[in-house]
Design an enzyme around this catalytic site. Structure first.
Site, PDB file in Angstrom:
ATOM      1  N   ARG A 171       0.832  -1.221   0.000  1.00 30.40           N
ATOM      2  CA  ARG A 171       0.000   0.000   0.000  1.00 30.40           C
ATOM      3  C   ARG A 171       0.863   1.267   0.000  1.00 30.40           C
ATOM      4  O   ARG A 171       0.501   2.270   0.605  1.00 30.40           O
ATOM      5  CB  ARG A 171      -0.947   0.057   1.213  1.00 30.40           C
ATOM      6  CG  ARG A 171      -2.034  -0.977   1.331  1.00 30.40           C
ATOM      7  CD  ARG A 171      -2.997  -0.950   0.169  1.00 30.40           C
ATOM      8  NE  ARG A 171      -2.540  -1.891  -0.831  1.00 30.40           N
ATOM      9  CZ  ARG A 171      -2.675  -3.203  -0.725  1.00 30.40           C
ATOM     10  NH1 ARG A 171      -3.283  -3.720   0.285  1.00 30.40           N
ATOM     11  NH2 ARG A 171      -2.219  -4.003  -1.667  1.00 30.40           N
ATOM     12  N   CYS A 219     -10.782  -1.467   3.510  1.00 23.64           N
ATOM     13  CA  CYS A 219     -10.122  -1.813   4.766  1.00 23.64           C
ATOM     14  C   CYS A 219      -9.634  -0.548   5.459  1.00 23.64           C
ATOM     15  O   CYS A 219      -8.966   0.285   4.844  1.00 23.64           O
ATOM     16  CB  CYS A 219      -8.961  -2.764   4.505  1.00 23.64           C
ATOM     17  SG  CYS A 219      -9.563  -4.420   4.132  1.00 23.64           S
ATOM     18  N   GLU A 295      -5.095   2.613   7.138  1.00 22.92           N
ATOM     19  CA  GLU A 295      -4.906   2.615   5.683  1.00 22.92           C
ATOM     20  C   GLU A 295      -5.689   3.782   5.076  1.00 22.92           C
ATOM     21  O   GLU A 295      -5.281   4.391   4.090  1.00 22.92           O
ATOM     22  CB  GLU A 295      -5.393   1.276   5.094  1.00 22.92           C
ATOM     23  CG  GLU A 295      -5.240   1.222   3.581  1.00 22.92           C
ATOM     24  CD  GLU A 295      -5.683  -0.109   2.969  1.00 22.92           C
ATOM     25  OE1 GLU A 295      -5.286  -1.164   3.480  1.00 22.92           O
ATOM     26  OE2 GLU A 295      -6.428  -0.056   1.978  1.00 22.92           O
TER      27      GLU A 295
HETATM   28  N1  EPU Z   1     -10.933 -12.445   9.111  1.00 24.23           N
HETATM   29  C1  EPU Z   1     -11.621 -12.693  10.278  1.00 24.23           C
HETATM   30  N2  EPU Z   1     -12.587 -11.802  10.640  1.00 24.23           N
HETATM   31  C2  EPU Z   1     -12.887 -10.690   9.918  1.00 24.23           C
HETATM   32  C3  EPU Z   1     -12.169 -10.455   8.715  1.00 24.23           C
HETATM   33  C4  EPU Z   1     -11.194 -11.349   8.330  1.00 24.23           C
HETATM   34  O1  EPU Z   1     -11.383 -13.662  10.973  1.00 24.23           O
HETATM   35  O2  EPU Z   1     -13.771  -9.942  10.317  1.00 24.23           O
HETATM   36  C5  EPU Z   1      -9.906 -13.414   8.699  1.00 24.23           C
HETATM   37  C6  EPU Z   1     -10.291 -14.121   7.409  1.00 24.23           C
HETATM   38  O3  EPU Z   1     -11.081 -15.231   7.652  1.00 24.23           O
HETATM   39  C7  EPU Z   1      -8.930 -14.478   6.853  1.00 24.23           C
HETATM   40  C8  EPU Z   1      -8.037 -13.333   7.306  1.00 24.23           C
HETATM   41  O4  EPU Z   1      -8.717 -12.712   8.396  1.00 24.23           O
HETATM   42  O5  EPU Z   1      -8.465 -15.658   7.444  1.00 24.23           O
HETATM   43  C9  EPU Z   1      -7.767 -12.328   6.205  1.00 24.23           C
HETATM   44  O6  EPU Z   1      -8.981 -11.722   5.787  1.00 24.23           O
HETATM   45  P1  EPU Z   1      -9.327 -11.443   4.255  1.00 24.23           P
HETATM   46  O7  EPU Z   1      -9.107 -12.675   3.483  1.00 24.23           O
HETATM   47  O8  EPU Z   1     -10.643 -10.783   4.186  1.00 24.23           O
HETATM   48  O9  EPU Z   1      -8.204 -10.468   3.772  1.00 24.23           O
HETATM   49  P2  EPU Z   1      -7.675  -9.138   4.424  1.00 24.23           P
HETATM   50  O10 EPU Z   1      -6.242  -9.336   4.740  1.00 24.23           O
HETATM   51  O11 EPU Z   1      -8.564  -8.671   5.521  1.00 24.23           O
HETATM   52  C10 EPU Z   1      -6.815  -8.004   2.250  1.00 24.23           C
HETATM   53  C11 EPU Z   1      -6.814  -6.546   1.882  1.00 24.23           C
HETATM   54  C12 EPU Z   1      -8.144  -6.208   1.201  1.00 24.23           C
HETATM   55  C13 EPU Z   1      -8.369  -7.094   0.009  1.00 24.23           C
HETATM   56  C14 EPU Z   1      -8.343  -8.556   0.485  1.00 24.23           C
HETATM   57  C15 EPU Z   1      -8.522  -9.547  -0.655  1.00 24.23           C
HETATM   58  C16 EPU Z   1      -5.581  -5.244   3.517  1.00 24.23           C
HETATM   59  C17 EPU Z   1      -5.661  -4.476   4.778  1.00 24.23           C
HETATM   60  N3  EPU Z   1      -6.709  -5.772   3.101  1.00 24.23           N
HETATM   61  O12 EPU Z   1      -7.838  -8.138   3.227  1.00 24.23           O
HETATM   62  O13 EPU Z   1      -8.034  -4.872   0.765  1.00 24.23           O
HETATM   63  O14 EPU Z   1      -9.612  -6.807  -0.594  1.00 24.23           O
HETATM   64  O15 EPU Z   1      -7.081  -8.812   1.111  1.00 24.23           O
HETATM   65  O16 EPU Z   1      -7.547  -9.380  -1.619  1.00 24.23           O
HETATM   66  O17 EPU Z   1      -4.513  -5.350   2.919  1.00 24.23           O
HETATM   67  C18 EPU Z   1      -8.430  -2.599   1.133  1.00 24.23           C
HETATM   68  O18 EPU Z   1      -7.210  -2.453   0.993  1.00 24.23           O
HETATM   69  O19 EPU Z   1      -9.214  -1.645   1.293  1.00 24.23           O
HETATM   70  C19 EPU Z   1      -8.949  -3.932   1.144  1.00 24.23           C
HETATM   71  C20 EPU Z   1     -10.190  -4.225   1.471  1.00 24.23           C
END
Ligand code: EPU
Length: 300
Positions: A171, A219, A295
């Site tokens: 990012r 996010c 972010e």
């Molecule tokens: N999880 C939970 N509870 C929640 C949310 C997530 O337990 O409420 C767990 C999920 O089950 C998973 C892990 O946390 O095991 C990661 O969650 P997720 O797969 O949703 O990915 P993320 O790391 O939260 C990242 C990016 C997103 C992007 C997704 C998919 C960041 C901060 N977030 O999310 O980007 O859409 O991967 O590619 O890097 C953004 O930047 O605005 C954004 C939404």
């Protein structure tokens, strides 16, 4: 402020509401919102603001932005004129203006049979915002395909930054120039049907886990760096484990669907959102000793 712009003939609005320009839909006005209709106008505007020491903010698609309730005292520039939204495809090189829409470009390149952007399907952004913040997700980011970026500094000087001299990380990009004018992306020829399938697959995955229909800025926090054992850590998971889903201040709520999304309900203010984010950051720190980094960009 009126005299500031009078002789420049740049289309603009005084005391312009910014809430409709952001995905959160909250926040106060900009003292001036200018929409230059050429790079020359932008250069003149930038030079004038620079001479007068006026703060300048560049507005992309407002997808990752929280504007304070008091608004933004300086100049806000939006590169929404058609001259900043042009997209040209030459073989596998795509040149896109800063104001072009990333989501549309993801579809256009996939349909054309060019691979490289499908990994950021479902990320709302302008090209300028996406390149500046190295937009992306679990499947990849835009930095991987950027070949060259045309930028303008705060005094109106235009130059290029080539891939060798650019760094993209999580990012983050190394671009410091005030304005990104356009980006050249180097994509790879591939089968359009397979690419469209991939776009759909990634979009479906996102819409299953994220509250895409609500007002949010995606996010709210970056994922923290890996833990002591080297395993990846997720801000959403930490916020969820801290019991923050459904936590609410005024019209702002930690999404019950994905804890890293803070959503704005009707009547929400920027102060409500900031209060939720501050509380969430504090609780995660108290419980897990992890300092989450925002972010979402906050103006001013
Ligand atoms: N999880 C939970 N509870 C929640 C949310 C997530 O337990 O409420 C767990 C999920 O089950 C998973 C892990 O946390 O095991 C990661 O969650 P997720 O797969 O949703 O990915 P993320 O790391 O939260 C990242 C990016 C997103 C992007 C997704 C998919 C960041 C901060 N977030 O999310 O980007 O859409 O991967 O590619 O890097 C953004 O930047 O605005 C954004 C939404």
């Amino acid at each position: 402020m009126r005299q500031f712009l009078d002789d420049l003939h740049v289309p603009h609005t005084l005391d312009a509401p910014l809430a409709p320009e952001t995905w959160y839909g909250v926040g106060g006005p900009a003292a001036v919102l200018a929409r230059p209709s050429s790079a020359q106008q932008l250069a003149a505007l930038a030079a004038r603001a620079h001479e007068q020491g006026l703060p300048v903010h560049v507005l992309g698609s407002g997808a990752n932005l929280l504007v304070a309730d008091a608004g933004v005292p300086g100049l806000v520039v939006k590169l929404s004129d058609a001259c900043f939204r042009r997209v040209e495809i030459n073989g596998n090189i795509v040149t896109a203006g800063a104001g072009a829409d990333l989501a549309k470009l993801v579809l256009q390149t996939a349909k054309t049979g060019l691979s490289g952007l499908e990994c950021i399907a479902g990320v709302p952004a302008s090209i300028g915002g996406a390149v500046r913040m190295n937009a992306g997700g679990r499947f990849g980011d835009i930095g991987r395909v950027v070949r060259r970026v045309k930028v303008m500094d705060s005094s109106g000087h235009v130059y290029y930054r080539d891939r060798e001299d650019l760094a993209f990380s999580y990012r983050k990009s190394s671009i410091v120039a005030k304005f990104i004018l356009e980006a050249e992306l180097e994509l790879t020829p591939d089968d359009p049907d397979a690419l469209m399938q991939e776009v759909k697959r990634i979009f479906m995955l996102k819409s299953e886990s994220q509250p895409l229909g609500d007002h949010s800025a995606g996010c709210a926090f970056k994922n923290p760096s890996p833990g002591p054992d080297g395993s990846p850590r997720s801000a959403g998971k930490l916020l969820d484990q801290a019991g923050l889903k459904g936590f609410r201040v005024g019209g702002a709520e930690v999404s019950p669907q994905h804890a890293n999304f803070t959503v704005a309900h009707p009547g929400c203010t920027a102060a409500d959102i900031l209060a939720v984010l501050d509380h969430a950051q504090r609780v995660v720190f108290e419980k897990f000793g992890v300092k989450l980094e925002r972010e979402v960009v906050v103006w001013p």
